[in-house]
Design a protein around this motif. Structure first.
Motif, PDB file in Angstrom:
ATOM      1  N   ARG A   8       0.830  -1.212   0.000  1.00 52.65           N
ATOM      2  CA  ARG A   8       0.000   0.000   0.000  1.00 52.65           C
ATOM      3  C   ARG A   8       0.864   1.261   0.000  1.00 52.65           C
ATOM      4  N   HIS A  54     -11.393  -0.687 -13.728  1.00 55.54           N
ATOM      5  CA  HIS A  54     -11.424   0.324 -12.684  1.00 55.54           C
ATOM      6  C   HIS A  54     -10.239   0.062 -11.760  1.00 55.54           C
ATOM      7  N   LYS A  56     -10.072  -0.351  -8.716  1.00 56.59           N
ATOM      8  CA  LYS A  56     -10.414  -1.307  -7.654  1.00 56.59           C
ATOM      9  C   LYS A  56     -10.959  -2.616  -8.205  1.00 56.59           C
ATOM     10  N   THR A  78     -20.465  -1.919  -8.726  1.00 62.08           N
ATOM     11  CA  THR A  78     -19.157  -1.418  -8.309  1.00 62.08           C
ATOM     12  C   THR A  78     -18.277  -2.545  -7.792  1.00 62.08           C
ATOM     13  N   SER A  80     -16.287  -2.483  -5.143  1.00 61.65           N
ATOM     14  CA  SER A  80     -16.177  -2.592  -3.691  1.00 61.65           C
ATOM     15  C   SER A  80     -17.094  -3.671  -3.125  1.00 61.65           C
ATOM     16  N   ASP A 107      -9.442  -2.528  -0.070  1.00 60.85           N
ATOM     17  CA  ASP A 107      -9.680  -1.160  -0.523  1.00 60.85           C
ATOM     18  C   ASP A 107     -11.135  -0.904  -0.937  1.00 60.85           C
ATOM     19  N   ILE A 108     -12.050  -1.129   0.000  1.00 59.66           N
ATOM     20  CA  ILE A 108     -13.452  -0.897  -0.301  1.00 59.66           C
ATOM     21  C   ILE A 108     -13.836   0.547  -0.001  1.00 59.66           C
ATOM     22  N   THR A 109     -14.878   1.009  -0.651  1.00 54.25           N
ATOM     23  CA  THR A 109     -15.493   2.285  -0.345  1.00 54.25           C
ATOM     24  C   THR A 109     -16.868   1.967   0.227  1.00 54.25           C
ATOM     25  N   LEU A 110     -17.081   2.316   1.499  1.00 53.85           N
ATOM     26  CA  LEU A 110     -18.305   1.908   2.155  1.00 53.85           C
ATOM     27  C   LEU A 110     -19.552   2.515   1.512  1.00 53.85           C
ATOM     28  N   GLY A 111     -19.440   3.672   0.902  1.00 49.76           N
ATOM     29  CA  GLY A 111     -20.577   4.265   0.205  1.00 49.76           C
ATOM     30  C   GLY A 111     -21.046   3.407  -0.949  1.00 49.76           C
ATOM     31  N   GLU A 112     -20.129   2.710  -1.612  1.00 54.10           N
ATOM     32  CA  GLU A 112     -20.497   1.818  -2.699  1.00 54.10           C
ATOM     33  C   GLU A 112     -21.126   0.538  -2.159  1.00 54.10           C
ATOM     34  N   ASP A 114     -22.736   0.195   0.692  1.00 51.62           N
ATOM     35  CA  ASP A 114     -23.954   0.509   1.429  1.00 51.62           C
ATOM     36  C   ASP A 114     -25.192   0.506   0.535  1.00 51.62           C
TER      37      ASP A 114
END
Length: 115
Positions: A8, A54, A56, A78, A80, A107-112, A114
């Motif tokens: 990372r 992408h 991710k 997505t 994530s 490397d997740i995005t919690l908004g995606e 959720d």
């Protein structure tokens, strides 16, 4: 776990290098934003799933259209949410305290996730 941390850090350093190269290529004079063109394409009637690469993972879009300007149904897929599915297999054999590091490596995005 340390090797994931080092990976990372190396990714962050490489990103800084790319940003410095991009900043060097920004022109110092001229228009910053040219005139914006209005673009309203008609979406052909039917169903479509398309995907792009992408950072991710795979980013997919599912559309259902009746032939108008806006699709009848639009659903992004997505990376994530898909990547979070691997968390259980990755966590087997690790301590609960390692969960934060494991979540950081996928490397997740919690908004995606959720949605």
């Amino acid at each position: 776990m340390f090797d994931r941390y080092i990976q990372r850090i190396d990714e962050a350093r490489e990103s800084v290098k790319i940003l410095k190269q991009a900043l060097d290529r920004i022109p110092t004079h001229g228009p910053v934003r040219p005139e914006k063109k209005v673009w309203n394409p008609k979406v052909p009637a039917g169903e479509l799933y398309s995907r792009v690469e992408h950072p991710k993972g795979e980013l997919g879009f599912y559309l259902i259209s009746d032939g108008g300007i806006n699709p009848y149904r639009y659903h992004p897929r997505t990376a994530s949410f898909v990547n979070l599915g691997a968390f259980e297999a990755m966590a087997v054999g690790h301590l609960v305290a390692d969960a934060i590091v494991l979540l950081g490596t996928i490397d997740i995005t919690l908004g995606e996730v959720d949605r």
